[in-house]
Design an enzyme around this catalytic site. Structure first.
Site, PDB file in Angstrom:
ATOM      1  N   HIS A   1     -20.277  15.188 -25.069  1.00 24.40           N
ATOM      2  CA  HIS A   1     -20.600  16.028 -26.233  1.00 24.40           C
ATOM      3  C   HIS A   1     -22.120  16.139 -26.341  1.00 24.40           C
ATOM      4  O   HIS A   1     -22.862  15.434 -25.664  1.00 24.40           O
ATOM      5  CB  HIS A   1     -20.058  15.376 -27.511  1.00 24.40           C
ATOM      6  N   GLY A   2     -22.543  17.014 -27.256  1.00 26.05           N
ATOM      7  CA  GLY A   2     -23.974  17.096 -27.555  1.00 26.05           C
ATOM      8  C   GLY A   2     -24.809  17.417 -26.324  1.00 26.05           C
ATOM      9  O   GLY A   2     -25.895  16.884 -26.134  1.00 26.05           O
ATOM     10  N   ALA A   3     -24.300  18.339 -25.486  1.00 25.95           N
ATOM     11  CA  ALA A   3     -24.913  18.548 -24.173  1.00 25.95           C
ATOM     12  C   ALA A   3     -25.693  19.857 -24.060  1.00 25.95           C
ATOM     13  O   ALA A   3     -25.939  20.326 -22.952  1.00 25.95           O
ATOM     14  CB  ALA A   3     -23.837  18.466 -23.100  1.00 25.95           C
ATOM     15  N   SER A   4     -26.109  20.422 -25.184  1.00 23.99           N
ATOM     16  CA  SER A   4     -26.952  21.619 -25.085  1.00 23.99           C
ATOM     17  C   SER A   4     -28.334  21.239 -24.546  1.00 23.99           C
ATOM     18  O   SER A   4     -28.856  20.162 -24.845  1.00 23.99           O
ATOM     19  CB  SER A   4     -27.098  22.283 -26.458  1.00 23.99           C
TER      20      SER A   4
ATOM     21  N   SER B   1     -14.173  24.030 -34.021  1.00 19.75           N
ATOM     22  CA  SER B   1     -14.459  22.852 -34.853  1.00 19.75           C
ATOM     23  C   SER B   1     -13.747  23.010 -36.200  1.00 19.75           C
ATOM     24  O   SER B   1     -13.249  24.090 -36.532  1.00 19.75           O
ATOM     25  CB  SER B   1     -15.970  22.727 -35.092  1.00 19.75           C
TER      26      SER B   1
ATOM     27  N   ASP C   1     -12.033  20.809 -31.707  1.00 10.02           N
ATOM     28  CA  ASP C   1     -13.205  19.957 -31.482  1.00 10.02           C
ATOM     29  C   ASP C   1     -13.387  19.029 -32.694  1.00 10.02           C
ATOM     30  O   ASP C   1     -13.353  19.490 -33.843  1.00 10.02           O
ATOM     31  CB  ASP C   1     -14.416  20.897 -31.335  1.00 10.02           C
ATOM     32  N   HIS C   2     -13.557  17.747 -32.459  1.00  9.65           N
ATOM     33  CA  HIS C   2     -13.795  16.764 -33.526  1.00  9.65           C
ATOM     34  C   HIS C   2     -12.746  16.803 -34.645  1.00  9.65           C
ATOM     35  O   HIS C   2     -13.104  16.822 -35.840  1.00  9.65           O
ATOM     36  CB  HIS C   2     -15.202  16.926 -34.138  1.00  9.65           C
TER      37      HIS C   2
ATOM     38  N   SER D   1     -24.767  24.344 -29.625  1.00  9.89           N
ATOM     39  CA  SER D   1     -26.107  24.709 -30.112  1.00  9.89           C
ATOM     40  C   SER D   1     -26.798  25.748 -29.232  1.00  9.89           C
ATOM     41  O   SER D   1     -27.461  26.657 -29.749  1.00  9.89           O
ATOM     42  CB  SER D   1     -26.990  23.463 -30.205  1.00  9.89           C
TER      43      SER D   1
ATOM     44  N   GLY E   1     -26.594  19.102 -32.023  1.00 11.53           N
ATOM     45  CA  GLY E   1     -27.625  19.900 -32.675  1.00 11.53           C
ATOM     46  C   GLY E   1     -28.805  20.220 -31.771  1.00 11.53           C
ATOM     47  O   GLY E   1     -28.803  19.912 -30.570  1.00 11.53           O
TER      48      GLY E   1
HETATM   49  O1  G3H Z   1     -19.805  18.972 -32.573  1.00 13.37           O
HETATM   50  C1  G3H Z   1     -20.135  19.809 -33.406  1.00 13.37           C
HETATM   51  C2  G3H Z   1     -20.064  21.253 -33.082  1.00 13.37           C
HETATM   52  O2  G3H Z   1     -21.328  21.717 -32.704  1.00 13.37           O
HETATM   53  C3  G3H Z   1     -19.469  22.021 -34.228  1.00 13.37           C
HETATM   54  O3  G3H Z   1     -20.381  22.337 -35.200  1.00 13.37           O
HETATM   55  O4  G3H Z   1     -19.171  21.736 -37.284  1.00 13.37           O
HETATM   56  O5  G3H Z   1     -21.133  23.268 -37.365  1.00 13.37           O
HETATM   57  O6  G3H Z   1     -18.965  24.034 -36.395  1.00 13.37           O
HETATM   58  P1  G3H Z   1     -19.889  22.875 -36.657  1.00 13.37           P
HETATM   59  P1  13P Z   2     -24.445  20.640 -28.902  1.00 15.85           P
HETATM   60  O1  13P Z   2     -24.847  20.563 -30.336  1.00 15.85           O
HETATM   61  O2  13P Z   2     -25.381  19.869 -28.023  1.00 15.85           O
HETATM   62  O3  13P Z   2     -24.230  22.014 -28.413  1.00 15.85           O
HETATM   63  O4  13P Z   2     -23.026  19.878 -28.767  1.00 15.85           O
HETATM   64  C1  13P Z   2     -21.842  20.541 -29.080  1.00 15.85           C
HETATM   65  C2  13P Z   2     -20.673  19.620 -29.141  1.00 15.85           C
HETATM   66  O5  13P Z   2     -20.698  18.488 -28.719  1.00 15.85           O
HETATM   67  C3  13P Z   2     -19.448  20.167 -29.711  1.00 15.85           C
HETATM   68  O6  13P Z   2     -18.463  19.198 -29.837  1.00 15.85           O
HETATM   69 ZN    ZN Z   3     -19.209  17.225 -30.227  1.00 12.67          ZN
END
Ligand code: G3H
Ligand code: 13P
Ligand code: ZN
Length: 331
Positions: A233-236, A57, A94-95, A279, A191
């Protein structure tokens, strides 16, 4: 000095995502910021024979230094090779939030980038994404775009409410931008607190059960762009086991809720070809470190708490690859 990812033994994500589409599984994309995380990811994916996307990221670049991260990616490939793992490894931004950061990563050995223009008006998102694709494809680097907004926090950008991806937009976006994969919003968020307790029901064990993902929107998207790789994304899953360890060792993560594994399994068997996890890795490491510190307050050798945290993270990765994403043995 510019470095191309092919010199580092990395691959872009094109072939791995096509194979995942054909095979009905998802390639795991794990975020990393440090040595122990990358060791756990490579050994976990190597042992399960899973292709892997190593994700960096913007926050990770700032934390760990881009040159050092690229060399960790290079080292990861060499280590995998020396361990006899035959898995393909991609290094992915990422992002990415600007053309410039994507360009810098491409010139610094990344094999794949995400340009996240989802917070911009639609036409600006198209314009920005197309500009990144033009540069990236010139270097045979793959690009992930995003449509729709996830709730939660991504680096400095936070959204209180999600905005689901509009199926009406996807065909136009993919055609005009030339992206290789598309991240969508169907109810996941970033998160450890993905849903408010009042949005959930409670099961017999007192665990929060969130509302289901919008598989109807996913199905509609698949109809509009058949065979095109979708990213979640966000798949924890925010595994309860680790939340309990954290909370019983001085932590305060009550009401943390993630995406149930069954729903991720369902997504992985559809056009969802890449699933992002950050996460869950953070929670595992925090749980193990808290436990070791409470059990042995005299410990001060980082290897003695980071080592077990790394081991547990590797186990979690192996379990996800085998039992959730279906990516084990698919290299
Ligand atoms: O999508 C977000 C990821 O979990 C990256 O998180 O910006 O705290 O490194 P971070
Ligand atoms: P989590 O916060 O669900 O692990 O998502 C991570 C993510 O989408 C990173 O780009
Ligand atoms: Zn993400």
């Amino acid at each position: 000095m510019a470095v191309n990812y092919k010199e580092l033994g990395l691959v872009n994500t094109r072939e791995m995502l096509q194979k995942a589409m054909a095979g009905g599984y998802a390639v795991p994309a794990y975020n990393f910021n440090n040595l122990e995380q990358i060791q756990a990811i490579i050994n976990g994916c190597g042992r399960t024979g899973s292709p892997v996307i190593l994700q960096v990221s913007k926050g990770a670049r700032e934390y760990a230094d881009p040159i050092l991260l690229r060399n960790l990616g290079k080292g990861a490939v060499e280590m995998a090779c020396s361990q006899g793992y035959k898995i393909p490894i991609a290094l992915h931004l990422d992002h990415g939030d600007s053309y410039e950061v994507c360009e810098a990563c491409i010139e610094n050995g990344f094999s794949s980038v995400m340009i996240d223009g989802s917070h911009h008006p639609y036409e600006e998102n198209v314009e920005l994404t197309r500009k990144v694709v033009n540069f990236a494809h010139h270097h045979d680097v793959t690009v992930e775009g995003e449509l729709g907004i996830l709730a939660g926090i991504e680096d400095d950008v936070s959204a209180a409410q999600s905005l689901y991806t509009r199926p009406d937009d996807v065909e136009d976006f993919v055609r005009r931008t030339g992206v290789d994969s598309l991240a969508i919003s169907i109810g996941t968020s970033h998160g450890a607190f993905k849903f408010k307790p009042e949005q959930c029901t409670k099961n017999e064990q007192g665990v929060f059960v969130p509302p289901p993902l919008r598989f109807d929107i996913l199905a509609e998207i698949e109809k509009r762009i058949p065979g095109f790789p979708i990213v979640l994304h966000g798949a924890s899953s925010v595994l309860q086991k680790y939340i309990d360890i954290i909370n019983s060792n001085g932590g305060k993560l009550e009401a943390a809720v993630g995406i149930p594994e069954g729903q991720l399994r369902q997504a992985a068997s559809s056009a969802v070809c890449k699933i992002n996890v950050d996460s869950d890795g953070r929670l595992v490491m925090t749980a193990m470190i808290r436990k070791i510190f409470s059990e042995n307050p005299k410990e001060f050798d980082p290897r003695k708490y980071l080592g077990p945290a790394r081991e547990e993270l590797m186990k979690m990765i192996m379990d996800k690859n085998r039992n959730v994403f279906g990516s084990a043995g698919r290299y």
